[in-house]
Design an enzyme around this catalytic site. Structure first.
Site, PDB file in Angstrom:
ATOM      1  N   ILE A   4      29.205   8.417  11.206  1.00 32.32           N
ATOM      2  CA  ILE A   4      27.811   8.685  11.564  1.00 32.32           C
ATOM      3  C   ILE A   4      27.482   9.997  10.876  1.00 32.32           C
ATOM      4  O   ILE A   4      28.284  10.932  10.897  1.00 32.32           O
ATOM      5  CB  ILE A   4      27.579   8.735  13.085  1.00 32.32           C
ATOM      6  N   GLU A  43      36.869   8.461  15.830  1.00 28.15           N
ATOM      7  CA  GLU A  43      37.690   9.631  15.567  1.00 28.15           C
ATOM      8  C   GLU A  43      36.755  10.716  15.075  1.00 28.15           C
ATOM      9  O   GLU A  43      35.825  10.442  14.323  1.00 28.15           O
ATOM     10  CB  GLU A  43      38.727   9.340  14.486  1.00 28.15           C
ATOM     11  N   TYR A  56      28.989  13.069  21.404  1.00 25.80           N
ATOM     12  CA  TYR A  56      29.684  11.915  21.975  1.00 25.80           C
ATOM     13  C   TYR A  56      29.894  12.074  23.478  1.00 25.80           C
ATOM     14  O   TYR A  56      29.696  11.122  24.232  1.00 25.80           O
ATOM     15  CB  TYR A  56      31.011  11.682  21.258  1.00 25.80           C
TER      16      TYR A  56
END
Length: 153
Positions: free
Chosen positions: A74, A108, A120
């Site tokens: 991302i 990851e 996240y």
């Protein structure tokens, strides 16, 4: 009263791979190559792009096999970071994985990536492990933090 620029998230095809590689080169110290990005198109992958005023400003690559989905990358153009585009893109990735009946969304992240880890965590991901010396750096290696989000079905 300021007018907010139009932002939209949509599916990308391989024709966007050069733009994706360019954004990755701006945002990551060791980005995915154009050749690698081009391999991330096909039936197991979905690439989403976030456009602002018609220009691609970021992307996400989702890989899904059965109940496991992995956020491969991302990335937001550094000039447009801090404006909520990454969060918007991540929300779409989560929705897409859920729609695809994934049970878990995995990723990851570099241990030094505190902004990414915080993004996240804000979206419900949990730290599930570490990979020692996983990422290359300019002066050696860096650990990866493994994170996962359990998706409701």
């Amino acid at each position: 009263m300021s007018i907010q620029p139009k932002v939209e998230v949509c599916t990308l095809d391989i024709d966007a791979s050069s733009q994706m590689a360019h954004i990755a080169s701006l945002a990551h110290s060791h980005p995915m190559s154009l050749a690698t990005i081009k391999t991330c198109f096909g039936k197991l992958y979905t690439s989403l792009g976030v456009y602002q005023e018609g220009e691609l400003q970021g992307f996400a690559i989702l890989h899904q096999i059965f109940e496991d989905a992995t956020l491969m990358d991302i990335c937001i153009n550094p000039k447009f970071q801090g404006r909520g585009l990454g969060s918007m893109l991540l929300e779409q990735v989560i929705a897409l994985a859920s729609k695809g009946e994934a049970e878990t969304l995995l990723l990851e992240v570099r241990d030094s990536g505190s902004a990414a880890k915080n993004l996240y965590l804000r979206h419900g991901f949990q730290i599930s492990g570490h990979r020692k010396d996983y990422y290359k750096t300019d002066d050696g290696t860096e650990d990866a933090v493994l994170m996962e989000l359990k998706l409701s079905r």
